[in-house]
Motif scaffolding. Sequence first.
Motif, PDB file in Angstrom:
ATOM      1  N   GLN A 214       0.819  -1.205   0.000  1.00  0.00           N
ATOM      2  CA  GLN A 214       0.000   0.000   0.000  1.00  0.00           C
ATOM      3  C   GLN A 214       0.855   1.257   0.000  1.00  0.00           C
ATOM      4  OE1 GLN A 214      -2.872  -0.262   3.177  1.00  0.00           O
ATOM      5  NE2 GLN A 214      -3.925  -2.026   2.269  1.00  0.00           N
ATOM      6  N   ALA A 215       2.045   1.172   0.555  1.00  0.00           N
ATOM      7  CA  ALA A 215       2.940   2.329   0.570  1.00  0.00           C
ATOM      8  C   ALA A 215       3.357   2.744  -0.831  1.00  0.00           C
ATOM      9  CB  ALA A 215       4.178   2.023   1.417  1.00  0.00           C
ATOM     10  N   GLU A 216       3.334   1.805  -1.784  1.00  0.00           N
ATOM     11  CA  GLU A 216       3.746   2.099  -3.154  1.00  0.00           C
ATOM     12  C   GLU A 216       2.587   2.538  -4.043  1.00  0.00           C
ATOM     13  OE1 GLU A 216       5.653  -1.436  -4.549  1.00  0.00           O
ATOM     14  OE2 GLU A 216       7.315  -1.282  -3.148  1.00  0.00           O
ATOM     15  N   GLU A 217       1.366   2.515  -3.531  1.00  0.00           N
ATOM     16  CA  GLU A 217       0.222   2.906  -4.350  1.00  0.00           C
ATOM     17  C   GLU A 217       0.303   4.398  -4.672  1.00  0.00           C
ATOM     18  OE1 GLU A 217      -2.593  -0.610  -2.439  1.00  0.00           O
ATOM     19  OE2 GLU A 217      -3.087   1.495  -2.037  1.00  0.00           O
ATOM     20  N   ALA A 218       0.059   4.733  -5.948  1.00  0.00           N
ATOM     21  CA  ALA A 218       0.305   6.089  -6.454  1.00  0.00           C
ATOM     22  C   ALA A 218      -0.992   6.885  -6.546  1.00  0.00           C
ATOM     23  CB  ALA A 218       0.969   6.018  -7.828  1.00  0.00           C
ATOM     24  N   ARG A 219      -1.016   8.047  -5.899  1.00  0.00           N
ATOM     25  CA  ARG A 219      -2.235   8.861  -5.851  1.00  0.00           C
ATOM     26  C   ARG A 219      -2.490   9.559  -7.188  1.00  0.00           C
ATOM     27  NH1 ARG A 219      -4.322  12.762  -0.939  1.00  0.00           N
ATOM     28  NH2 ARG A 219      -6.246  13.461  -1.952  1.00  0.00           N
ATOM     29  N   CYS A 220      -3.729   9.503  -7.642  1.00  0.00           N
ATOM     30  CA  CYS A 220      -4.137  10.206  -8.857  1.00  0.00           C
ATOM     31  C   CYS A 220      -4.363  11.674  -8.516  1.00  0.00           C
ATOM     32  CB  CYS A 220      -5.413   9.600  -9.424  1.00  0.00           C
ATOM     33  SG  CYS A 220      -5.259   7.852  -9.875  1.00  0.00           S
ATOM     34  N   PRO A 221      -3.939  12.591  -9.383  1.00  0.00           N
ATOM     35  CA  PRO A 221      -4.006  14.016  -9.026  1.00  0.00           C
ATOM     36  C   PRO A 221      -5.397  14.618  -9.025  1.00  0.00           C
ATOM     37  CG  PRO A 221      -3.154  13.744 -11.250  1.00  0.00           C
ATOM     38  CD  PRO A 221      -3.230  12.369 -10.657  1.00  0.00           C
ATOM     39  N   ASP A 222      -6.348  14.063  -9.784  1.00  0.00           N
ATOM     40  CA  ASP A 222      -7.647  14.737  -9.887  1.00  0.00           C
ATOM     41  C   ASP A 222      -8.794  13.773 -10.169  1.00  0.00           C
ATOM     42  OD1 ASP A 222      -7.019  14.050 -12.478  1.00  0.00           O
ATOM     43  OD2 ASP A 222      -6.683  16.101 -13.153  1.00  0.00           O
ATOM     44  N   LEU A 223      -8.672  12.542  -9.730  1.00  0.00           N
ATOM     45  CA  LEU A 223      -9.708  11.551  -9.994  1.00  0.00           C
ATOM     46  C   LEU A 223     -10.761  11.579  -8.885  1.00  0.00           C
ATOM     47  CD1 LEU A 223     -10.680   9.257 -11.818  1.00  0.00           C
ATOM     48  CD2 LEU A 223      -9.211   7.693 -10.533  1.00  0.00           C
ATOM     49  N   GLU A 224     -12.018  11.590  -9.280  1.00  0.00           N
ATOM     50  CA  GLU A 224     -13.132  11.558  -8.334  1.00  0.00           C
ATOM     51  C   GLU A 224     -13.988  10.327  -8.600  1.00  0.00           C
ATOM     52  OE1 GLU A 224     -17.319  13.911  -7.651  1.00  0.00           O
ATOM     53  OE2 GLU A 224     -15.524  15.162  -7.881  1.00  0.00           O
ATOM     54  N   LEU A 225     -14.320   9.603  -7.545  1.00  0.00           N
ATOM     55  CA  LEU A 225     -15.206   8.453  -7.636  1.00  0.00           C
ATOM     56  C   LEU A 225     -16.488   8.741  -6.852  1.00  0.00           C
ATOM     57  CD1 LEU A 225     -12.791   5.404  -7.112  1.00  0.00           C
ATOM     58  CD2 LEU A 225     -13.253   6.708  -9.179  1.00  0.00           C
ATOM     59  N   ASN A 226     -17.612   8.261  -7.370  1.00  0.00           N
ATOM     60  CA  ASN A 226     -18.908   8.462  -6.725  1.00  0.00           C
ATOM     61  C   ASN A 226     -19.594   7.127  -6.496  1.00  0.00           C
ATOM     62  OD1 ASN A 226     -19.437  11.224  -8.985  1.00  0.00           O
ATOM     63  ND2 ASN A 226     -18.566  11.312  -6.959  1.00  0.00           N
ATOM     64  N   VAL A 227     -20.222   6.986  -5.337  1.00  0.00           N
ATOM     65  CA  VAL A 227     -21.015   5.800  -5.023  1.00  0.00           C
ATOM     66  C   VAL A 227     -22.431   6.264  -4.716  1.00  0.00           C
ATOM     67  CG1 VAL A 227     -21.334   3.856  -3.463  1.00  0.00           C
ATOM     68  CG2 VAL A 227     -19.030   4.538  -4.150  1.00  0.00           C
ATOM     69  N   LEU A 228     -23.403   5.713  -5.432  1.00  0.00           N
ATOM     70  CA  LEU A 228     -24.797   6.110  -5.275  1.00  0.00           C
ATOM     71  C   LEU A 228     -25.343   5.589  -3.948  1.00  0.00           C
ATOM     72  CD1 LEU A 228     -27.304   7.420  -6.592  1.00  0.00           C
ATOM     73  CD2 LEU A 228     -27.798   5.181  -7.613  1.00  0.00           C
ATOM     74  N   VAL A 229     -25.819   6.510  -3.111  1.00  0.00           N
ATOM     75  CA  VAL A 229     -26.336   6.121  -1.800  1.00  0.00           C
ATOM     76  C   VAL A 229     -27.822   6.406  -1.634  1.00  0.00           C
ATOM     77  CG1 VAL A 229     -24.106   6.362  -0.653  1.00  0.00           C
ATOM     78  CG2 VAL A 229     -25.637   8.339  -0.779  1.00  0.00           C
ATOM     79  N   GLY A 230     -28.429   7.109  -2.591  1.00  0.00           N
ATOM     80  CA  GLY A 230     -29.855   7.380  -2.464  1.00  0.00           C
ATOM     81  C   GLY A 230     -30.437   8.000  -3.722  1.00  0.00           C
ATOM     82  N   ILE A 231     -31.707   7.737  -3.970  1.00  0.00           N
ATOM     83  CA  ILE A 231     -32.450   8.321  -5.084  1.00  0.00           C
ATOM     84  C   ILE A 231     -33.781   8.831  -4.551  1.00  0.00           C
ATOM     85  CG2 ILE A 231     -33.464   7.951  -7.366  1.00  0.00           C
ATOM     86  CD1 ILE A 231     -31.642   5.548  -7.716  1.00  0.00           C
ATOM     87  N   GLU A 232     -34.133  10.048  -4.955  1.00  0.00           N
ATOM     88  CA  GLU A 232     -35.420  10.619  -4.565  1.00  0.00           C
ATOM     89  C   GLU A 232     -36.117  11.150  -5.812  1.00  0.00           C
ATOM     90  OE1 GLU A 232     -37.243  14.310  -1.881  1.00  0.00           O
ATOM     91  OE2 GLU A 232     -35.112  13.790  -1.755  1.00  0.00           O
TER      92      GLU A 232
END
Length: 701
Positions: A104-122
């Motif tokens: 995990q120490a070698e995992e490389a951070r992405c500079p501008d990536l966004e992830l979304n998880v759907l938690v609700g719909i109205e």
Amino acid sequence: MRRILALAVFITVFLSFACADEGLWLYNAAPADRIKARYGFTLTDEWLDHVRESSVRFNNGGSGSFVSQNGLVFTNHHVASDCVSKISTSEKALLTTGFYAKSQAEEARCPDLELNVLVGIEDVTGKVIGSAGAVSASEAAGAQRSRMSALEAECAKGGQRCDIVTLYSGGMYHLYKYKRYTDVRLVFAPESAIANFGGDADNFEFPRSAMDVAFFRVYENEKPLVLKHWLKWTTAGVRQGELVFMSGHPGSTSRLATGAELDYLRDVQYPLMIKWRQQSMDAARRFSTASAENARIIQTLIYSLENSQKSQKGYQAALLDKKLMAQKAADEQALRTRLVASDPTIEGAWKQLAAAMQAQREIFVPLQLGERMTGFDSRLARLARNLVRAASERLKPNGERIREYRESALPSLEQEMFSTAPVYDALETHTLTVAFEKLLQELGPDHAWVKRALGGRTPSEAASAYVSGTKLKDMDVRKALYQGGTEAIAKSEDPLIALLRDLDPAFRDVRKRYDDQVDAVVKREAGRIAQARFRLGGKELYPDATFTLRLSYGSANGYVEDGRGSIVPKGTKIPHYTEMGAAFAREQKMGGKPPYELPASWHAAKQRLNLKTPLNFVSTADSIGGSSGSPIVNTRGELVGINFDRNMQGLGRNFYYSEEGMRHIAVGARGITEALQKIYGAQALANELLGAEQKAQPASK
């Protein structure tokens, strides 16, 4: 999340029509009865909740899924390539060499990536539409945009991302609530030579041999995210005829579009976009051949251009198919007759939509070149436009802003603007030059936009001057301009800021004409048609794709080649899977040169591999662009593969669905596990996927 009961009124009787494996279904209106009737499988709320909470949206245009308790995310290599490219250097060309973090120490951070998880719909249809009365379409649309922004802002106070999604072109509005993640780190990506094996020639083709996969990990507070829901990895394979599901974020479709809308696409938008994209592709390839560094920094752009061009040519081919279009026209006329018989006033909706398409024909070129930035296409120019607009838009009440700058959208916008991703002068100059060439070509040297952009220079000279003169490559400069607001923008002498500042009023005028004469009319009139269809219990119950989470389903079945594919002769019976050994055979047949040259790692491991291991497979589950990276799961909710492509027949899915030859293409879990363990030495990653208690299962196809 429990399915919204109100939508049940639209789910009439699925058994009354043929149960084809069609549909990009809303999670809160999943076709449980339809699936039960055809496959005998009971789709429960618990199953839906588990798969939904395990599904991920990549905001750069793809899908993915959680595949371990510790925040591990699975997607396609071509979805991941933007991040992989941005963390690469001239010394470490990770798209070419691949990447694996052994810890995990070698995992490389992405500079501008966004992830979304759907938690609700109205369902907020009533709140958005309101009581418009006898106002114009543009006035009604303005009021609706204001209400949408207010609802989103209130929702976002809880720290989540909130987007109101327009469904059925304005017939329904849903508020989607997302958990937003921005600390995303690369764990594994293979060499692009195997992820994109066969290149553009084999894209949208089957049989196929590609390992288009990548893994990331999501962090919170500098620690791996701990999850309640993730998809368990299985090596059981996918049997012939087995029911599978796809959970992803299809981008857009036009299956419910009227004839006038399709005519506009065929006659205006697609031909011009195909022409402009071809110019960009040709120029990008020339740029690539100039040096190894040029080839590295433009690699992802070339792939994106090639992919978009081939898919859009497929869309255009469908619109030029007289038999298909005649059938769609007949279907539309039947619907029109049925709806008018119930409500004669609905006839006016078609006339208004035709008028809107005429308006769009007239403004498409300036809209696309200016407002949508095709004539100013570079990362730096887009940053400049965002800074100029954000300054003035943030002074307005939230409900009066352009939608991209509403309060709830600002966190994602700011992440993009303040990215630490490298900016390459050579690439920026190249893309801006190509954009200016299109601007000059389409508008002519005497147009005000051309005069302001070029200032008497050639496109190349102007682009070079803008890129060399701007300070926007410095993130701190961008932050200062953003924080300084309208005063800082007004005083700025940065050439790109000045250019976009001067042209913004003209771009806004074109945008307003589009919003008032096209978008507002489409939402109102297509919405009227949709609601009339609902009242009569219409069968086409799933809406067109909107880059929001959808569920599709189908069976793993091969097909007979009809001549649209180029890998095997017409009439060939194609099984539902390919084996790992087929990659070596394809390489040998095609001469072993790029794009048919396997990585050295594959050749080094060939003797250790079980070449009979299934690598790619197809199913009838519905998909479209944006579905890339979608997990393919079995009835137990286990991951059996990942979607990465469609075949040539499947390109028509923008407008219609058919089980006759249309297939999506996936990488199978068994092939991925085989490669991780025996080619890449990624045993720790394989163990995390399989789980400590899970062992490899007996082989099946």
